[in-house]
Design a protein around this motif. Sequence first.
Motif, PDB file in Angstrom:
ATOM      1  N   GLN A 195       0.578  -1.416   0.017  1.00  0.00           N
ATOM      2  CA  GLN A 195      -0.540  -0.120   0.130  1.00  0.00           C
ATOM      3  C   GLN A 195       1.149   1.537  -0.057  1.00  0.00           C
ATOM      4  N   LEU A 196       2.183   1.155   0.234  1.00  0.00           N
ATOM      5  CA  LEU A 196       3.305   2.730   0.049  1.00  0.00           C
ATOM      6  C   LEU A 196       3.569   2.479  -1.377  1.00  0.00           C
ATOM      7  N   ILE A 197       3.008   1.722  -2.547  1.00  0.00           N
ATOM      8  CA  ILE A 197       3.525   2.078  -3.637  1.00  0.00           C
ATOM      9  C   ILE A 197       2.880   3.407  -4.136  1.00  0.00           C
ATOM     10  N   PRO A 198       1.965   3.726  -3.605  1.00  0.00           N
ATOM     11  CA  PRO A 198       0.813   4.963  -4.747  1.00  0.00           C
ATOM     12  C   PRO A 198       1.450   6.275  -3.881  1.00  0.00           C
ATOM     13  N   ALA A 199       2.290   6.092  -2.720  1.00  0.00           N
ATOM     14  CA  ALA A 199       2.773   7.247  -1.943  1.00  0.00           C
ATOM     15  C   ALA A 199       4.361   7.089  -2.398  1.00  0.00           C
ATOM     16  N   LEU A 200       5.053   6.332  -3.457  1.00  0.00           N
ATOM     17  CA  LEU A 200       6.299   5.835  -4.025  1.00  0.00           C
ATOM     18  C   LEU A 200       6.214   6.571  -5.110  1.00  0.00           C
ATOM     19  N   ASP A 201       7.702   6.520  -6.520  1.00  0.00           N
ATOM     20  CA  ASP A 201       7.363   6.315  -7.744  1.00  0.00           C
ATOM     21  C   ASP A 201       7.594   5.601  -7.719  1.00  0.00           C
ATOM     22  N   PRO A 202       6.342   4.517  -8.076  1.00  0.00           N
ATOM     23  CA  PRO A 202       6.633   2.889  -8.880  1.00  0.00           C
ATOM     24  C   PRO A 202       7.912   2.815  -9.735  1.00  0.00           C
ATOM     25  N   SER A 203       8.717   3.181 -10.815  1.00  0.00           N
ATOM     26  CA  SER A 203       9.271   3.664 -11.574  1.00  0.00           C
ATOM     27  C   SER A 203      10.589   2.898 -10.909  1.00  0.00           C
ATOM     28  N   ARG A 204      10.561   3.233  -9.453  1.00  0.00           N
ATOM     29  CA  ARG A 204      11.917   3.161  -8.845  1.00  0.00           C
ATOM     30  C   ARG A 204      11.783   2.162  -8.168  1.00  0.00           C
ATOM     31  N   THR A 205      10.851   1.613  -7.409  1.00  0.00           N
ATOM     32  CA  THR A 205       9.765   0.857  -6.331  1.00  0.00           C
ATOM     33  C   THR A 205       9.949  -0.524  -6.913  1.00  0.00           C
ATOM     34  N   ILE A 206      11.021  -1.273  -5.742  1.00  0.00           N
ATOM     35  CA  ILE A 206      10.490  -3.209  -6.230  1.00  0.00           C
ATOM     36  C   ILE A 206      10.357  -3.896  -4.720  1.00  0.00           C
ATOM     37  N   VAL A 207       9.837  -4.617  -4.946  1.00  0.00           N
ATOM     38  CA  VAL A 207       8.257  -5.420  -3.619  1.00  0.00           C
ATOM     39  C   VAL A 207       9.062  -6.485  -3.346  1.00  0.00           C
ATOM     40  N   THR A 208       9.370  -6.846  -2.194  1.00  0.00           N
ATOM     41  CA  THR A 208      10.316  -8.532  -2.343  1.00  0.00           C
ATOM     42  C   THR A 208       8.485  -8.829  -1.391  1.00  0.00           C
ATOM     43  N   CYS A 209       8.287 -10.420  -2.312  1.00  0.00           N
ATOM     44  CA  CYS A 209       7.061 -11.345  -2.211  1.00  0.00           C
ATOM     45  C   CYS A 209       7.957 -12.310  -1.314  1.00  0.00           C
ATOM     46  N   HIS A 210       7.386 -12.588  -0.180  1.00  0.00           N
ATOM     47  CA  HIS A 210       7.760 -14.037   0.153  1.00  0.00           C
ATOM     48  C   HIS A 210       6.792 -14.998   0.638  1.00  0.00           C
ATOM     49  N   ASP A 211       5.280 -14.503   0.552  1.00  0.00           N
ATOM     50  CA  ASP A 211       4.818 -15.896  -0.244  1.00  0.00           C
ATOM     51  C   ASP A 211       3.020 -14.619  -0.226  1.00  0.00           C
ATOM     52  N   LEU A 212       2.267 -15.984  -0.677  1.00  0.00           N
ATOM     53  CA  LEU A 212       0.676 -15.391  -1.072  1.00  0.00           C
ATOM     54  C   LEU A 212       0.067 -16.480   0.075  1.00  0.00           C
ATOM     55  N   THR A 213       0.442 -16.798   1.334  1.00  0.00           N
ATOM     56  CA  THR A 213      -0.451 -17.512   1.461  1.00  0.00           C
ATOM     57  C   THR A 213      -1.513 -16.771   2.526  1.00  0.00           C
ATOM     58  N   ALA A 214      -1.279 -15.838   2.942  1.00  0.00           N
ATOM     59  CA  ALA A 214      -2.522 -14.496   2.927  1.00  0.00           C
ATOM     60  C   ALA A 214      -2.646 -13.900   2.182  1.00  0.00           C
ATOM     61  N   PRO A 215      -3.671 -13.349   1.068  1.00  0.00           N
ATOM     62  CA  PRO A 215      -4.865 -13.687   1.616  1.00  0.00           C
ATOM     63  C   PRO A 215      -5.147 -15.691   0.807  1.00  0.00           C
ATOM     64  N   TYR A 216      -4.086 -15.879  -0.389  1.00  0.00           N
ATOM     65  CA  TYR A 216      -4.856 -16.716  -1.508  1.00  0.00           C
ATOM     66  C   TYR A 216      -4.957 -18.217  -0.886  1.00  0.00           C
ATOM     67  N   TRP A 217      -3.865 -18.529  -0.792  1.00  0.00           N
ATOM     68  CA  TRP A 217      -4.134 -20.223   0.122  1.00  0.00           C
ATOM     69  C   TRP A 217      -5.212 -20.340   0.793  1.00  0.00           C
ATOM     70  N   MET A 218      -5.566 -18.550   2.676  1.00  0.00           N
ATOM     71  CA  MET A 218      -6.166 -19.460   3.087  1.00  0.00           C
ATOM     72  C   MET A 218      -7.761 -18.954   2.777  1.00  0.00           C
ATOM     73  N   MET A 219      -8.283 -18.661   1.483  1.00  0.00           N
ATOM     74  CA  MET A 219      -8.961 -17.977   1.416  1.00  0.00           C
ATOM     75  C   MET A 219      -9.909 -19.540   0.302  1.00  0.00           C
ATOM     76  N   GLU A 220      -8.726 -20.607   0.019  1.00  0.00           N
ATOM     77  CA  GLU A 220      -9.373 -21.613  -0.175  1.00  0.00           C
ATOM     78  C   GLU A 220      -9.219 -22.702   0.440  1.00  0.00           C
ATOM     79  N   HIS A 221      -8.686 -22.672   1.655  1.00  0.00           N
ATOM     80  CA  HIS A 221      -8.388 -24.280   3.146  1.00  0.00           C
ATOM     81  C   HIS A 221      -9.220 -22.965   4.151  1.00  0.00           C
ATOM     82  N   VAL A 222      -9.478 -22.542   4.594  1.00  0.00           N
ATOM     83  CA  VAL A 222      -9.863 -22.365   5.581  1.00  0.00           C
ATOM     84  C   VAL A 222     -10.941 -21.232   5.896  1.00  0.00           C
TER      85      VAL A 222
END
Length: 372
Positions: A88-115
């Motif tokens: 949610q910080l991306i809109p406050a930054l310049d996306p063209s110079r922003t990198i994000v580390t994604c560790h997993d999508l367990t929340a919410p995508y796996w949980m949506m299917e299994h919990v």
Amino acid sequence: MKVIIFRDYKEENWHSMEVYADELIRHLRLLKISGLYIQAHVTLPTLSALFPSSKKYMRQFFRYIVNPMGSWFQHGDIFHITDHANTQLIPALDPSRTIVTCHDLTAPYWMMEHVPLTAKKRIRHAVERWRLDFLKRAAGIIAVSHATKQHIVDALGIPASKITVIPEGVDELFYRVTEKLKLRNGIKRLRLPNKYILHVGTTYYNKNIEGLLRIFFTLAKKDSELYLVKSGDPWTPEQENMIQTSGFSKRVWHMGFVATSDLPIIYSLARVLIQPSFAEGFGFPVLEAMACGCPVVVSDIPAMHEMVRDAGLYIDPSPTKQHIREITALIASPAKRKAMALLGYRRAATYSWEKTAKKTYALYAKVAQGRK
């Protein structure tokens, strides 16, 4: 090149995210690259420290209001958000110079299917999906494993070409402790049993703690000397009830949060580490255990295969009788444990924070050059 690294508030208690940010910053600086300046940022950390994790509404206020507002005023050549939970910080930054580390999508995508979803969980997952949708705007995404990269492609429809796989590392302090005096003192000070299986980490749904407990209860029926030692998050009420009604509660030892400096002793003395997760993006405890020469028993899922390869025993999250026999044989055989420990040690040696830092800097340079 000035790189601003946006990390989590410490009060949110995301231990693995703290480790990632700390080690990445430390090793980027150790590279001693001319002109590279690393600055870590969260907005108003002193004020945030007044509100612990139990103050959930204040924590959300800082995450979604305070931190984005403060991030708006940051200026750098590259912005790196080290936890995908802060996209949610991306809109406050310049996306063209922003990198994000994604560790997993367990929340919410796996949980949506299994919990099972309550109304409150549905609202929370909707917010998480809204937040993760900002990943599409980032100039680059770091996935900590190929399994996570594939999940990003499948769940969010982001092109694979935009995602760079850069695994996390393991700290040098994780090594097999062999000094007898240090081990004896550790056993006494930490009140460790003589014979135990180990689990380290959280008690979230994807960790399959109920499955871990069922595995232990089955093993404990045949081995009266075996204990289960758990470090990390406290049991949930449902898990506590399972333990108290099992007949083996006196052989289940929860240590709470253990000092990092004590973890090598706990890993080194364990017969095996068991990680029967339903879903993972990486798995710090498994890597740490292998570095300490502790044999690992892991669930048969992509992220674990990617990390462990031939250095562990694979089981279903709901183990078959054959799996239980294999775990029993591993615990009972010093020779099998020694052979697996050697494979694990060699496998863990292929991971390092120095490699992580070098590959991350290469991505910084690529994004910066692309902007030019």
